[in-house]
Design a protein around this motif. Structure first.
Motif, PDB file in Angstrom:
ATOM      1  N   PRO A  61      57.279  46.973  -6.698  1.00  0.00           N
ATOM      2  CA  PRO A  61      57.325  48.316  -7.288  1.00  0.00           C
ATOM      3  C   PRO A  61      56.053  49.126  -7.043  1.00  0.00           C
ATOM      4  N   THR A  62      54.896  48.468  -7.183  1.00  0.00           N
ATOM      5  CA  THR A  62      53.627  49.188  -6.976  1.00  0.00           C
ATOM      6  C   THR A  62      53.446  49.546  -5.513  1.00  0.00           C
ATOM      7  N   SER A  63      53.817  48.643  -4.629  1.00  0.00           N
ATOM      8  CA  SER A  63      53.707  48.931  -3.200  1.00  0.00           C
ATOM      9  C   SER A  63      54.579  50.118  -2.818  1.00  0.00           C
ATOM     10  N   LEU A  64      55.815  50.128  -3.302  1.00  0.00           N
ATOM     11  CA  LEU A  64      56.707  51.246  -2.983  1.00  0.00           C
ATOM     12  C   LEU A  64      56.156  52.556  -3.528  1.00  0.00           C
ATOM     13  N   GLU A  65      55.689  52.530  -4.776  1.00  0.00           N
ATOM     14  CA  GLU A  65      55.155  53.747  -5.398  1.00  0.00           C
ATOM     15  C   GLU A  65      54.041  54.375  -4.559  1.00  0.00           C
ATOM     16  N   HIS A  66      53.081  53.574  -4.127  1.00  0.00           N
ATOM     17  CA  HIS A  66      51.931  54.137  -3.417  1.00  0.00           C
ATOM     18  C   HIS A  66      52.270  54.512  -1.973  1.00  0.00           C
ATOM     19  N   ASN A  67      53.165  53.776  -1.343  1.00  0.00           N
ATOM     20  CA  ASN A  67      53.555  54.159   0.014  1.00  0.00           C
ATOM     21  C   ASN A  67      54.355  55.458   0.009  1.00  0.00           C
ATOM     22  N   LEU A  68      55.197  55.655  -1.003  1.00  0.00           N
ATOM     23  CA  LEU A  68      55.920  56.921  -1.106  1.00  0.00           C
ATOM     24  C   LEU A  68      54.961  58.069  -1.413  1.00  0.00           C
ATOM     25  N   ARG A  69      53.958  57.807  -2.240  1.00  0.00           N
ATOM     26  CA  ARG A  69      52.975  58.845  -2.551  1.00  0.00           C
ATOM     27  C   ARG A  69      52.159  59.200  -1.300  1.00  0.00           C
ATOM     28  N   ALA A  70      51.814  58.185  -0.505  1.00  0.00           N
ATOM     29  CA  ALA A  70      51.077  58.450   0.734  1.00  0.00           C
ATOM     30  C   ALA A  70      51.894  59.339   1.661  1.00  0.00           C
TER      31      ALA A  70
END
Length: 324
Positions: A61-70
């Motif tokens: 979940p955290t990985s997806l959140e930050h990659n989408l934000r990037a």
């Protein structure tokens, strides 16, 4: 080289974050990148690095959140963050998001909704890359999902026909028997355990023809029979299972009658029937033991840069598994 005394607080903290990541201290790297993002919430590269860090922490979940934000902070598609977002979305079963990320990367995927089910080619998968790094062949059914085609060692915590999530970057190549090569990818997680359990069998037979007959035999509940005798060379499999036998120097012999088998099967009864039928069919064949072990897959430890390619770790000695 920049004088450390001339760095700002943020620059010094970012340097520590990258240093922690580079030595495999992912928990520390995550803390540093997290602190930086509190100060610089719109720094695209920091979101990317936090997403990458949490991919290797397998915190999807955290990985997806930050990659989408990037990606949201970029004016164009960034394939690196899109790949990592696709991996995280696949791990979470967010198929709409995964499909969107692969399309953003220009990857052609089958139409539809839900899990991707296609043929993306043959690959080699390194199981537990933070451990022994056993490699097996697999068929990719998705951009980052593959079904194992070899019978892994029980100690791997994996089974024949498991569906595993693998990383997007190849860590090397492996040669096929026909002279071709396939890419090697690190497994990140087991997504769908197979119902084909792993049995280790010890048999004796007089010739390769006997083994060919066993390999070709079919029976309901039997997935695959592998002769591990030659492929597992780092330790004596019979000794590890306490199976009675004699150590003989067979370096000059063309054939060793003592064979060690890995069998992917749905039940012990199916294995027993298969081997008994085989043994009765010709003289000189015998079954000396059938063993089964269930082992949990290992977990990565902080402080180990296991995601690097083999060429980056020339001094690291890997055991090759039965698919070698």
């Amino acid at each position: 080289m920049t004088d450390p005394q001339t760095l700002t607080d943020d620059e010094a903290l970012e340097a520590r974050a990258y240093e922690a990541f580079d030595r495999g201290d992912l928990a520390e790297a995550s803390r540093h990148f997290g602190e930086l993002l509190k100060r610089q919430p719109d720094a695209r590269h920091l979101h990317y690095m936090q997403g990458l860090t949490h991919k290797y922490l397998r915190d999807w979940p955290t990985s997806l959140e930050h990659n989408l934000r990037a990606q949201a902070l970029s004016d164009e598609v960034n394939e690196s963050s899109a790949w990592n977002a696709g991996i995280a979305a696949t791990a979470l079963g967010d198929w709409a998001q995964a499909r969107a990320q692969w399309r953003a990367c220009g990857i052609r995927i089958p139409e539809g909704e839900g899990p991707i089910d296609g043929d993306f080619g043959l690959v080699s998968i390194r199981l537990n890359p933070w451990g022994d790094g056993e490699t097996v062949f697999a068929r990719r059914i998705d951009v980052v999902r593959a079904r194992l085609l070899n019978v892994p060692l029980p100690e791997s915590g994996h089974r024949l026909f498991d569906i595993v999530l693998h990383d997007g970057a190849s860590t090397g190549q492996r040669q096929l028997s026909d002279g071709g090569t396939v890419n090697v990818f690190n497994a990140l997680a087991r997504l769908e355990p197979s119902d084909f359990r792993t049995f280790v069998a010890f048999v004796s037979c007089d010739s390769p023809d006997d083994m060919e007959a066993l390999s070709a035999a079919t029976l309901p509940g039997i997935g695959y029979v592998e002769d591990w005798t030659a492929s597992i060379t780092h330790y004596c499999l019979r000794c590890s299972y306490g199976a009675p036998h004699r150590h003989e120097d067979q370096a000059d012999e063309d054939w060793s009658p003592d064979r060690n088998l890995g069998i992917g099967a749905q039940s012990r009864a199916a294995v027993v029937r298969l081997l008994q039928d085989w043994a009765r069919a010709a003289p000189g064949r015998s079954v000396e033991g059938i063993e089964e072990r269930e082992v949990e897959a290992s977990e990565p430890a902080d402080g180990h840069v296991w995601w690097r390619g083999a060429e980056d770790d020339e001094d690291e000695d890997e055991d090759e598994g039965p698919g070698s």
